[in-house]
Scaffold this motif. Structure first.
Motif, mmCIF file in Angstrom:
data_model
loop_
_atom_site.group_PDB
_atom_site.id
_atom_site.type_symbol
_atom_site.label_atom_id
_atom_site.label_comp_id
_atom_site.label_asym_id
_atom_site.label_seq_id
_atom_site.Cartn_x
_atom_site.Cartn_y
_atom_site.Cartn_z
ATOM 1 N N LEU A 88 36.328 28.354 87.177
ATOM 2 C CA LEU A 88 35.125 27.575 86.879
ATOM 3 C C LEU A 88 34.653 27.834 85.453
ATOM 4 C CD1 LEU A 88 33.008 25.605 87.992
ATOM 5 C CD2 LEU A 88 31.683 27.600 88.749
ATOM 6 N N ASN A 89 34.686 26.772 84.649
ATOM 7 C CA ASN A 89 34.280 26.801 83.239
ATOM 8 C C ASN A 89 35.245 27.581 82.342
ATOM 9 O OD1 ASN A 89 31.904 25.286 83.789
ATOM 10 N ND2 ASN A 89 30.885 27.167 84.469
ATOM 11 N N PHE A 90 36.400 27.986 82.868
ATOM 12 C CA PHE A 90 37.390 28.656 82.027
ATOM 13 C C PHE A 90 37.983 27.639 81.056
ATOM 14 C CE2 PHE A 90 41.876 29.815 81.226
ATOM 15 C CZ PHE A 90 41.679 31.044 80.610
ATOM 16 N N GLU A 91 37.704 27.821 79.786
ATOM 17 C CA GLU A 91 38.151 26.898 78.741
ATOM 18 C C GLU A 91 37.786 25.451 79.078
ATOM 19 O OE1 GLU A 91 42.261 27.641 77.876
ATOM 20 O OE2 GLU A 91 41.856 29.632 77.033
ATOM 21 N N GLY A 92 36.663 25.281 79.777
ATOM 22 C CA GLY A 92 36.168 23.951 80.101
ATOM 23 C C GLY A 92 36.628 23.382 81.432
ATOM 24 N N SER A 127 41.812 31.842 92.029
ATOM 25 C CA SER A 127 41.689 33.004 91.143
ATOM 26 C C SER A 127 40.261 33.537 91.262
ATOM 27 C CB SER A 127 41.985 32.621 89.697
ATOM 28 O OG SER A 127 43.224 31.949 89.601
ATOM 29 N N THR A 128 40.140 34.852 91.377
ATOM 30 C CA THR A 128 38.857 35.459 91.725
ATOM 31 C C THR A 128 38.512 36.604 90.773
ATOM 32 O OG1 THR A 128 39.234 34.926 94.054
ATOM 33 C CG2 THR A 128 37.612 36.630 93.587
ATOM 34 N N VAL A 201 47.573 40.081 84.616
ATOM 35 C CA VAL A 201 46.254 39.754 85.168
ATOM 36 C C VAL A 201 45.602 41.044 85.637
ATOM 37 C CG1 VAL A 201 47.123 39.348 87.529
ATOM 38 C CG2 VAL A 201 45.039 38.184 86.762
ATOM 39 N N GLY A 202 44.276 41.011 85.701
ATOM 40 C CA GLY A 202 43.567 42.169 86.227
ATOM 41 C C GLY A 202 42.298 42.472 85.466
ATOM 42 N N ILE A 203 42.437 42.761 84.174
ATOM 43 C CA ILE A 203 41.271 43.022 83.330
ATOM 44 C C ILE A 203 40.773 41.711 82.726
ATOM 45 C CG2 ILE A 203 40.344 44.406 81.438
ATOM 46 C CD1 ILE A 203 41.458 45.946 83.907
ATOM 47 N N LYS A 204 41.695 40.806 82.476
ATOM 48 C CA LYS A 204 41.393 39.449 82.038
ATOM 49 C C LYS A 204 42.102 38.469 82.965
ATOM 50 C CE LYS A 204 41.021 40.691 77.124
ATOM 51 N NZ LYS A 204 41.565 40.425 75.756
ATOM 52 N N PHE A 205 41.739 37.202 82.870
ATOM 53 C CA PHE A 205 42.365 36.151 83.674
ATOM 54 C C PHE A 205 43.843 36.031 83.290
ATOM 55 C CE2 PHE A 205 41.377 31.552 85.314
ATOM 56 C CZ PHE A 205 42.368 31.698 86.264
ATOM 57 N N HIS A 206 44.098 35.943 81.990
ATOM 58 C CA HIS A 206 45.472 35.849 81.495
ATOM 59 C C HIS A 206 45.703 36.939 80.459
ATOM 60 C CE1 HIS A 206 44.835 31.603 82.919
ATOM 61 N NE2 HIS A 206 45.985 31.897 83.470
ATOM 62 N N ASN A 248 42.073 13.666 81.586
ATOM 63 C CA ASN A 248 41.261 14.873 81.736
ATOM 64 C C ASN A 248 41.742 16.067 80.902
ATOM 65 O OD1 ASN A 248 43.390 16.237 83.206
ATOM 66 N ND2 ASN A 248 42.694 15.264 85.102
ATOM 67 N N ASP A 249 42.909 15.930 80.259
ATOM 68 C CA ASP A 249 43.464 16.982 79.402
ATOM 69 C C ASP A 249 43.739 18.287 80.146
ATOM 70 O OD1 ASP A 249 43.596 15.492 77.035
ATOM 71 O OD2 ASP A 249 41.501 15.907 76.549
ATOM 72 N N TRP A 250 43.883 18.206 81.467
ATOM 73 C CA TRP A 250 44.160 19.392 82.267
ATOM 74 C C TRP A 250 45.367 19.223 83.186
ATOM 75 C CZ3 TRP A 250 42.950 24.294 81.976
ATOM 76 C CH2 TRP A 250 41.786 24.683 81.303
ATOM 77 N N THR A 251 45.325 18.175 83.995
ATOM 78 C CA THR A 251 46.320 18.040 85.060
ATOM 79 C C THR A 251 47.702 17.774 84.486
ATOM 80 O OG1 THR A 251 44.618 17.151 86.512
ATOM 81 C CG2 THR A 251 46.904 16.851 87.196
#
Length: 279
Positions: A88-92, A127-128, A201-206, A248-251
Motif C-alpha cells: 500500500l502506497n509503495f512507490e505509488g 507482503s506484510t 527481504v526482511g529489514i526492507k521490502f526489497h 496504470n504503469d503497474w500491471t
C-alpha cells in the motif's frame, strides 16, 4: 556461554569461510545481507501474519468475487493484527495486495470491476510489515473448473519453486536456483520471465540480492547461512516477452496473451538447507 557470544562465534566462522571463498574469486554477500538471530525472529513474526493472510484468502476466494474484495480482506486482516500491508502506497501502488489474473504476470491492481470467473487463475501476492520487519509470499488459486493445460502450468510453476528451494543450499550459489527453475520450466515447454525475480527481504521490502530464475550452476553470489530472500519464479505458457499496462504503469502482462503463473516463498538459508519462512 551467552546467546550473544554463541552468535558472535557463529558469525566469525561464517566470515572466515566467506573470506576464503572471496580469495578464490567468488562473489560473497555483504554483512548486512546476513540477518541476526533477533532480526530472523522479527521476520518470522511478520511471516506468521503473512501466511495467515494467504490462508484466509484460500478460505474465501471464489467465482463471482472481485479482486477488490480480496484487497479488503487482506487489508482488514493485516491491520487488525497490528501489521501494515507493505504494497500500500509503495512507490505509488494504490492497494494492499497484488492480484494478477490469467495473462497478468504480476503487480495486478485489485478493482471492483475485475470479477473472478470459472476457469480463471489468479496469483495473490501478500507482503506484510510487522514491528518494522517485512515478509513476502504469493500463491496461485484456480477458480472452478480450469482448463487442464492451464492447470499444468500452475502445477509446473509450483514445481519450479520447490526445485528452487531444494537448490538453495548453504555454500552453494544463486545460479544453482536459477538453473533448476529454468531447466524444469523449459523441459515442460514453458518460458521464464527474466525481468522480475526474487529479492532479499526482511529489514526492507526489497533488498539485495536479486534472485534470478534463470542461470548456471556454480555461478552468482555465494549463499550463506542467515541470508533471507524470496524465490518467486514467473512461468509463462507462451513467450517470455512481457509489457506493462500503459493505463496504470503497474500491471505486467504477457505479450502474447497466454496465461502466466507464479508462486513465491520467503526462505532462510540455514546451516543445512533452506527453511520456508512464509509461503
Amino acid at each position: 556461554m551467552s546467546f550473544s557470544e554463541a552468535e558472535a562465534m557463529k558469525m566469525a566462522d561464517i566470515e572466515q569461510k566467506m573470506k576464503a571463498y572471496k580469495a578464490k574469486g567468488y562473489r560473497v554477500p555483504s554483512r548486512k545481507m546476513i540477518k541476526t538471530e533477533a532480526q530472523i525472529e522479527g521476520i518470522r513474526r511478520s511471516a506468521a501474519v503473512n501466511t495467515a493472510i494467504l490462508d484466509l484468502v484460500a478460505q474465501h476466494i471464489r467465482a463471482g468475487m472481485s479482486t477488490e474484495e480480496i484487497n479488503v480482506l487482506v487489508h482488514n486482516y493485516t491491520v487488525e493484527h497490528g501489521a501494515i500491508p507493505a504494497p500500500l502506497n509503495f512507490e505509488g501502488f494504490p492497494k494492499s495486495v497484488c492480484t494478477s489474473v490469467n495473462d497478468e504476470v504480476c503487480h495486478g491492481i485489485p478493482a471492483k470491476d475485475v470479477i473472478l470467473h470459472n476457469g480463471d487463475i489468479i496469483n495473490v501476492d501478500v507482503s506484510t510489515i510487522l514491528d518494522g520487519y517485512f515478509s513476502d509470499a504469493s500463491r496461485m488459486f484456480m477458480i472452478g473448473e480450469v482448463n487442464p493445460e492451464v492447470k499444468k502450468l500452475v502445477q509446473v510453476a509450483r514445481e519450479c519453486l520447490e526445485k528452487g528451494v531444494q537448490a538453495a543450499r548453504p555454500w552453494g550459489f544463486l545460479g544453482d536456483i536459477g538453473a533448476v527453475v529454468q531447466e524444469h520450466a523449459e523441459k515442460n515447454g514453458y518460458s521464464v520471465v527474466r525481468e522480475f525475480g526474487g529479492h532479499g527481504v526482511g529489514i526492507k521490502f526489497h533488498e539485495a540480492p536479486f534472485v534470478s530464475h534463470i542461470g548456471c550452476r556454480g555461478t552468482g553470489m555465494l549463499l550463506v547461512p542467515g541470508m533471507i530472500f524470496t524465490i518467486e519464479p514467473i512461468i509463462n505458457m507462451g513467450s517470455r516477452k512481457i509489457y506493462i499496462d500503459a493505463d496504470n504503469d503497474w500491471t505486467v502482462l504477457t505479450d502474447d496473451g497466454k496465461p502466466s503463473a507464479q508462486w513465491e516463498y520467503t526462505v532462510l538459508i540455514t546451516e543445512t538447507g533452506a527453511e520456508i519462512i512464509t509461503g
